[in-house]
Design an enzyme around this catalytic site. Structure first.
Site, PDB file in Angstrom:
ATOM      1  N   ASN A 129     -13.401   9.886  -1.478  1.00 37.43           N
ATOM      2  CA  ASN A 129     -13.997   8.841  -2.317  1.00 37.43           C
ATOM      3  C   ASN A 129     -13.792   7.538  -1.576  1.00 37.43           C
ATOM      4  OD1 ASN A 129     -14.633  10.534  -4.513  1.00 37.43           O
ATOM      5  ND2 ASN A 129     -12.564  10.344  -5.337  1.00 37.43           N
TER       6      ASN A 129
ATOM      7  N   HIS B  65      -4.245   0.384   8.115  1.00 44.39           N
ATOM      8  CA  HIS B  65      -4.750   0.103   6.770  1.00 44.39           C
ATOM      9  C   HIS B  65      -6.161  -0.481   6.777  1.00 44.39           C
ATOM     10  CE1 HIS B  65      -4.133  -0.840   2.470  1.00 44.39           C
ATOM     11  NE2 HIS B  65      -4.682  -2.022   2.699  1.00 44.39           N
TER      12      HIS B  65
ATOM     13  N   CYS C  26       0.846  -1.201   0.000  1.00 46.33           N
ATOM     14  CA  CYS C  26       0.000   0.000   0.000  1.00 46.33           C
ATOM     15  C   CYS C  26       0.877   1.245   0.000  1.00 46.33           C
ATOM     16  CB  CYS C  26      -0.894  -0.023   1.240  1.00 46.33           C
ATOM     17  SG  CYS C  26      -1.701   1.561   1.549  1.00 46.33           S
TER      18      CYS C  26
ATOM     19  N   HIS D 179      -8.446   7.256   3.616  1.00 45.28           N
ATOM     20  CA  HIS D 179      -7.888   8.556   3.238  1.00 45.28           C
ATOM     21  C   HIS D 179      -8.905   9.396   2.484  1.00 45.28           C
ATOM     22  CE1 HIS D 179      -7.519   6.585  -0.682  1.00 45.28           C
ATOM     23  NE2 HIS D 179      -7.255   7.760  -1.224  1.00 45.28           N
TER      24      HIS D 179
ATOM     25  N   SER E  71      -8.708   4.235  -5.524  1.00 45.66           N
ATOM     26  CA  SER E  71      -7.772   3.217  -5.990  1.00 45.66           C
ATOM     27  C   SER E  71      -7.043   2.523  -4.850  1.00 45.66           C
ATOM     28  CB  SER E  71      -6.779   3.831  -6.984  1.00 45.66           C
ATOM     29  OG  SER E  71      -6.254   5.027  -6.486  1.00 45.66           O
TER      30      SER E  71
ATOM     31  N   HIS F 242      -6.862   2.005   1.830  1.00 52.79           N
ATOM     32  CA  HIS F 242      -6.326   2.659   3.031  1.00 52.79           C
ATOM     33  C   HIS F 242      -7.189   3.889   3.338  1.00 52.79           C
ATOM     34  CE1 HIS F 242      -2.741   3.235   5.720  1.00 52.79           C
ATOM     35  NE2 HIS F 242      -3.409   4.375   5.886  1.00 52.79           N
TER      36      HIS F 242
ATOM     37  N   GLN G 267      -9.090  13.491   0.218  1.00 51.50           N
ATOM     38  CA  GLN G 267      -8.280  14.399  -0.590  1.00 51.50           C
ATOM     39  C   GLN G 267      -8.686  15.846  -0.326  1.00 51.50           C
ATOM     40  OE1 GLN G 267      -7.455  13.442  -4.706  1.00 51.50           O
ATOM     41  NE2 GLN G 267      -8.612  11.544  -4.550  1.00 51.50           N
TER      42      GLN G 267
HETATM   43  O1  LIG Z   1      -7.302  10.983  -7.188  1.00 53.08           O
HETATM   44  P1  LIG Z   1      -7.655   9.528  -7.324  1.00 53.08           P
HETATM   45  O2  LIG Z   1      -8.173   8.903  -6.056  1.00 53.08           O
HETATM   46  O3  LIG Z   1      -6.547   8.727  -7.955  1.00 53.08           O
HETATM   47  O4  LIG Z   1      -8.843   9.505  -8.391  1.00 53.08           O
HETATM   48  C1  LIG Z   1     -10.205   9.492  -8.108  1.00 53.08           C
HETATM   49  O5  LIG Z   1     -10.659  10.737  -7.583  1.00 53.08           O
HETATM   50  C2  LIG Z   1     -10.537  11.871  -8.443  1.00 53.08           C
HETATM   51  C3  LIG Z   1     -11.196  13.063  -7.767  1.00 53.08           C
HETATM   52  O6  LIG Z   1     -12.558  12.854  -7.480  1.00 53.08           O
HETATM   53  C4  LIG Z   1     -11.146  11.617  -9.821  1.00 53.08           C
HETATM   54  O7  LIG Z   1     -10.793  12.676 -10.691  1.00 53.08           O
HETATM   55  C5  LIG Z   1     -10.677  10.296 -10.426  1.00 53.08           C
HETATM   56  O8  LIG Z   1     -11.386  10.031 -11.617  1.00 53.08           O
HETATM   57  C6  LIG Z   1     -10.903   9.172  -9.414  1.00 53.08           C
HETATM   58  O9  LIG Z   1     -10.452   7.941  -9.918  1.00 53.08           O
END
Ligand SMILES: O=P(O)(O)O[C@H]1O[C@H](CO)[C@@H](O)[C@H](O)[C@H]1O
Ligand SMILES: O=P(O)(O)O[C@H]1O[C@H](CO)[C@@H](O)[C@H](O)[C@H]1O
Lengths: 348, 348
Positions: free
Chosen positions: B155, B115, B52, B168, B163, B166, B170
């Site tokens: 997300n 994790h 990870c 997290h 992806s 873990h 943004q």
């Molecule tokens: O930034 P990550 O987690 O790789 O990516 C994910 O979140 C982003 C922000 O919502 C999007 O633009 C991506 O399409 C999604 O796969």
């Protein structure tokens, strides 16, 4: 300071059809992907599937039996989102709790009795029959007093929520003009009032001059990646002559439309050598009995794939809360699509 | 004629935050589903995963090594959609080809070194640390001249494009106010100018009186299914007192926020006894140095699931072209969520 390069630097672009901005991040195209992969579609389906509720002569979920049709076949959706029934409504609407009843008709349009086909695998003549049906349906629904907009669309592929691979699309006809169509109409209208030409007439002229976003064209139609496309391989088909809606198409134009549909969907299939998923639909003038000189027929294609048949673009987080975001630029996407063959990979 | 019943008849509802309508089709909830099913998340992950790139002490895709952190950890996204670099820009913008460079900063916020965790499985104290970090980050980014909006989001789940499992979220901080935030601001502003109260102060008051869409609440926050929710189990958390942004939260409010986050995400997990996917994010005042008395802190939760851990709602075709559409009503969803336990199913 470095000087700005739209092929390298993050920027925002303006979408004049929706009066919205989107974020373009060309430098992000090569980030590694460790996330979800999609299952790819089953490539070889039989021409007839006894369990398919859209095949000729089969029984549907509600117990009705399809006729032994050949070619196209239209029926009312057994589980439609709209009801045609008129209801009495008198409730006073308060500010935050505003709702209004909505009437409408949901139809399913089977493109062929052949369970194994998709649009790019049909002949232009066969696709022309589908376009004929769209035109007939539009005219029939437009004639109903309580129908003010007719949304013709196709969800293709299970990744696009399509629950049955049998070639088919849908028509949702309703009493209100839906939100995004209304928004587009407002934009088209204010442009038309100022310029006495449709927004898409002028846009198309400039795109043909620029050339770099055109994917394919024929006598009456152009398919291009809009300057403001938000999906990686989003395209738009525009009629070269201003037509307000599909009812105005001549036989010749319908054939030309069928041909550009075949070419574009074939190019899409050839991109990742897979049956390419998308949601596509026509935007055209409402059927509300008013004059609509501002309208200009076009069809949007919103495909979810980004890098391969398995890796899609997720419109999530930032995109749901802030604004659409794309990696590869529209110009790069158009160049890739334009260079693909219009002969289907399965036929080679 | 039958008289209108919002629990039975299709209708449209108005969303005052985005000035948009959506279609509600309560009669459609029971249609059979033969379409795509999602894979469910792996339920038991190790506390540490050597592969990870977010775990303590591991090497990331760009070669950097994470410190041996405990608790939260923030770093600049190695493949951000924005770049912080200033670029020179002088190009004349023509009507249809309007673009503008965009600067910004993308950060990743690890919620824990463990994790295997997700927000509902953390203690309120631990979640409060995450809220502290959001507040610190907001203050730090707000202080930068070229940053005018700070989008904090998560997300969750591979179905939402995440992806890495873990725990997290943004932060995307940028020079422009993104499209949907700008739209919301315009709506909040025109309401505030007319009423001298925030739209959400008045809305919340009416929702508390109505009761039927409330999911959970505590001293300082309410979580409810908005009257105009478009996702099946969409919710919104609103501060009871008007706060323009997270910087204004007291210690007490941060703890209250952490507690409602824990309760809501636990309810979500309990709904289908699965680690419930969603995209969630905070909407708050821009950091553009202007006065924003119209703003009222809130957080949106957009979860994709409809009927089970495997069956999601597809926002495709009609929804992409026309307007959002939902089956189950917001009142039904709220009743289901409200009746679920705030003790996590794994702890029972
Ligand atoms: O930034 P990550 O987690 O790789 O990516 C994910 O979140 C982003 C922000 O919502 C999007 O633009 C991506 O399409 C999604 O796969
Ligand atoms: O009508 P279908 O094919 O069953 O359903 C599909 O298309 C509809 C219209 O875009 C969407 O509302 C559904 O979420 C989707 O699964």
């Amino acid at each position: 300071n470095t000087s700005f390069d739209p092929k390298k630097h993050p920027h925002r672009r303006y979408n004049p059809l929706l009066d919205e901005w989107l974020l373009v991040s060309p430098q992000r195209a090569n980030r590694p992907w460790q996330g979800q992969r999609e299952e790819t579609a089953e490539e070889n389906r039989p021409g007839y599937d006894p369990d398919c509720y859209l095949c000729s002569g089969n029984i549907r979920a509600n117990g009705d039996r399809n006729p032994e049709y050949k070619g196209t076949y239209v029926f009312n959706n057994d589980f439609g989102a709209l009801l045609n029934e008129e209801v009495e409504f008198s409730e006073k609407q308060s500010g935050f709790f505003t709702l209004l009843p909505e009437r409408g008709i949901n139809r399913v349009v089977c493109f062929s009795e052949n369970h194994s086909l998709t649009l790019p695998e049909m002949s232009v003549e066969h696709i022309k029959n589908v376009v004929d049906v769209w035109q007939e349906q539009f005219n029939e629904l437009a004639a109903l007093d309580h129908i003010n907009y007719v949304q013709i669309f196709e969800n293709k592929g299970s990744i696009m929520g399509c629950s049955n691979p049998h070639p088919h699309g849908q028509i949702w006809a309703q009493s209100s003009i839906p939100a995004m169509v209304q928004k587009t109409q407002d934009q088209l209208k204010s442009y038309y009032e100022k310029n006495k030409r449709t927004l898409l007439e002028d846009y198309l002229e400039q795109e043909i001059t620029a050339g770099e976003r055109i994917v394919t064209e024929n006598e009456h139609f152009v398919a291009l990646v809009p300057f403001w496309a938000s999906w990686p391989y989003e395209t738009m088909m525009i009629s070269k002559q201003k037509r307000e809606n599909i009812a105005e198409f001549s036989e010749d134009e319908k054939e030309s439309f069928a041909a550009v549909l075949k070419d574009l969907t074939t190019i899409y299939d050839n991109l990742f050598e897979t049956s390419f998923p998308y949601s596509a639909g026509i935007h055209q003038s409402p059927t509300d009995g008013k004059e609509h000189p501002e309208w200009h027929f076009h069809m949007h294609f919103y495909p979810p794939l980004l890098r391969s048949a398995e890796v899609k673009k997720f419109m999530v987080g930032y995109e749901m809360l802030a604004e659409p975001q794309r990696d590869i630029t529209p110009e790069q996407s158009a160049a890739i699509l334009r260079n693909l063959s219009t002969i289907h990979y399965k036929k080679k």
